[in-house]
Design a protein around this motif. Structure first.
Motif, short mmCIF file in Angstrom:
data_model
loop_
_atom_site.label_atom_id
_atom_site.label_comp_id
_atom_site.label_asym_id
_atom_site.label_seq_id
_atom_site.Cartn_x
_atom_site.Cartn_y
_atom_site.Cartn_z
N LEU A 95 0.74 -1.21 0.02
CA LEU A 95 0.04 0.00 -0.01
C LEU A 95 0.84 1.17 0.19
N TRP A 96 1.96 1.22 0.65
CA TRP A 96 2.82 2.37 0.78
C TRP A 96 3.45 2.49 -0.79
N THR A 97 3.56 1.62 -1.47
CA THR A 97 4.32 1.99 -2.79
C THR A 97 3.20 2.83 -3.86
N THR A 98 1.84 2.14 -3.29
CA THR A 98 0.76 2.98 -4.35
C THR A 98 0.56 4.45 -3.81
N GLN A 99 1.12 4.71 -2.83
CA GLN A 99 1.00 5.92 -2.28
C GLN A 99 -0.39 6.55 -1.98
N LEU A 100 -1.16 5.67 -1.56
CA LEU A 100 -2.70 5.77 -1.03
C LEU A 100 -2.54 5.71 0.61
N PRO A 101 -3.24 6.47 1.07
CA PRO A 101 -3.41 6.66 2.54
C PRO A 101 -3.83 5.20 3.09
N GLN A 102 -3.35 4.90 4.40
CA GLN A 102 -3.55 3.71 5.26
C GLN A 102 -4.90 3.86 5.88
N PRO A 103 -5.79 2.93 5.49
CA PRO A 103 -7.01 2.61 6.13
C PRO A 103 -6.76 2.75 7.59
N LYS A 104 -7.95 2.86 8.36
CA LYS A 104 -7.72 2.98 10.12
C LYS A 104 -7.75 1.42 10.18
N GLU A 105 -8.74 0.67 9.71
CA GLU A 105 -8.81 -0.83 9.77
C GLU A 105 -7.97 -1.60 9.01
N PHE A 106 -6.95 -1.90 8.98
CA PHE A 106 -6.02 -2.78 7.76
C PHE A 106 -5.02 -3.26 8.46
N PRO A 107 -4.65 -4.51 7.99
CA PRO A 107 -5.00 -5.04 6.78
C PRO A 107 -6.43 -5.83 7.11
N ALA A 108 -7.15 -6.29 6.10
CA ALA A 108 -8.48 -6.88 6.38
C ALA A 108 -8.37 -8.46 7.11
N LYS A 109 -9.01 -8.74 7.93
CA LYS A 109 -9.02 -9.87 8.58
C LYS A 109 -9.19 -11.20 8.03
N LEU A 110 -8.51 -12.19 8.04
CA LEU A 110 -8.51 -13.46 7.34
C LEU A 110 -9.15 -14.61 8.17
N THR A 111 -9.65 -15.70 7.19
CA THR A 111 -10.30 -16.84 8.12
C THR A 111 -9.28 -17.86 7.84
N ASP A 112 -9.53 -19.30 8.33
CA ASP A 112 -8.63 -20.41 8.03
C ASP A 112 -8.94 -20.64 6.37
N ALA A 113 -9.71 -20.53 6.03
CA ALA A 113 -10.23 -20.91 4.57
C ALA A 113 -9.46 -19.76 3.54
N ASP A 114 -8.85 -19.05 3.94
CA ASP A 114 -8.44 -18.13 3.14
C ASP A 114 -6.82 -18.67 2.78
N PHE A 115 -6.28 -19.38 3.81
CA PHE A 115 -4.90 -20.11 3.47
C PHE A 115 -4.91 -21.49 2.94
N GLN A 116 -6.22 -21.79 2.79
CA GLN A 116 -6.02 -23.13 1.83
C GLN A 116 -5.48 -23.00 0.36
N LEU A 117 -4.75 -24.09 0.19
CA LEU A 117 -4.31 -24.22 -1.31
C LEU A 117 -5.57 -24.42 -2.16
N PRO A 118 -5.50 -24.07 -3.30
CA PRO A 118 -6.68 -24.24 -4.46
C PRO A 118 -7.01 -25.97 -4.31
N ASP A 119 -5.82 -26.76 -4.28
CA ASP A 119 -6.38 -28.12 -4.69
C ASP A 119 -6.59 -28.94 -3.14
N SER A 120 -6.58 -28.07 -2.08
CA SER A 120 -6.75 -28.90 -0.66
C SER A 120 -8.13 -29.06 -0.27
N PRO A 121 -8.37 -30.08 0.20
CA PRO A 121 -9.76 -30.55 0.65
C PRO A 121 -10.27 -29.69 1.52
N LYS A 122 -11.53 -29.08 1.31
CA LYS A 122 -12.19 -28.02 2.17
C LYS A 122 -12.64 -28.75 3.45
#
Length: 275
Positions: free
Chosen positions: A247-274
């Protein structure tokens, strides 16, 4: 004017107002391109370029005025220069990226044009690498540093990592320990002043493993040598470092709530069983 005429006039004004286009943001949206590739021969759960960029896109998803596009740049990527010419900023997470940038003259010149437009240039792990020294100089002039040549330094270990205390890219970060394959002792231009964002304790020395660079052309570059292991995206300090630095490289301001929160599902590889 009669009551009926006044009501008719007000109705006409309301109707005309409703037909007008909604007000748009005063800030021109910045276009961020996330470049990745498929497997490069490393074991599964390492060098997961596509899955890693998906995580980065999710971390940045709530940033106002940022349009994110993820593209696979496999094989010759003949339309690459045209794609690069339509973006404002780029994150490179590919195999032997310094060689990849320099191997195609049209691609190399497109990156130079992006830098000349004050574009943001970010690179992760092997995206900053090259086995042959001939690719180092071009990459250094774009991204600030390179993990290149037959004498390149890297080590797998659990290291104490210390963030810079005086840069917006590391705001809110605390020292932490992490196991990774860290690149260090980068090739640099001695005339270019890089800001060390994160150091790792390697062989009793503090080694720079992430940097920020305010380029003379007005653009910004960022590099981070970690993220060999896909699971390391779960490290909150990694998330904050990469998201805030890009975000610093884009020269946009940093939001107050940042970065977005992730869940366990976000870290799964595409071919991993759900789960």
């Amino acid at each position: 004017m009669s009551i009926r005429a006044i009501i008719g006039f007000l109705f006409a004004v309301a109707l005309w107002s409703g037909l007008q286009p909604a007000a748009t943001s005063a800030v021109e949206p910045r276009r961020l391109l996330l470049l990745s590739q498929g497997p490069d021969g490393h074991p599964v759960t390492t060098h997961e370029y596509v899955a890693g960029q998906q995580i980065l896109a999710r971390l940045l998803r709530d940033v106002p005025d940022l349009l994110i596009t993820q593209v696979k740049a496999d094989v010759d990527w003949k339309d690459g220069p045209a794609v690069l010419d339509k973006t404002d900023h780029c994150v490179l997470f590919v195999s032997e990226g310094a060689k990849w940038v320099n191997s195609d003259p049209a691609r190399r010149e497109a990156f130079r044009r992006l830098a000349g437009r004050k574009g943001g240039l970010s690179v992760l792990h092997w995206g900053m690498g090259t086995k042959e020294a001939e690719n180092i100089d071009v990459f250094v002039q774009l991204f600030g540093a390179c993990h290149g040549g037959p004498d390149r330094k890297y080590k797998v270990l659990e290291a104490q990592c210390t963030p810079a205390s005086d840069h917006p890219a590391t705001a809110g970060m605390q020292p932490f320990k992490q196991k990774d394959e860290f690149y260090y002792a980068f090739k640099q231009d001695p005339n270019q002043e890089l800001k060390s964002l994160l150091t790792a304790r390697i062989d009793d020395r503090e080694e720079m493993i992430a940097w920020a660079w305010q380029r003379k052309d007005g653009g910004r570059s960022f590099g981070f040598s970690g993220l060999h292991f896909h699971a390391n995206w779960k490290q909150p300090e990694y998330q904050r470092l990469v998201a805030q630095s890009v975000l610093w490289t884009t020269q946009l301001p940093q939001p107050k709530e940042f970065p977005a929160k992730l869940t366990d599902a976000d870290f799964q590889l595409p071919d991993s069983p759900k789960k």
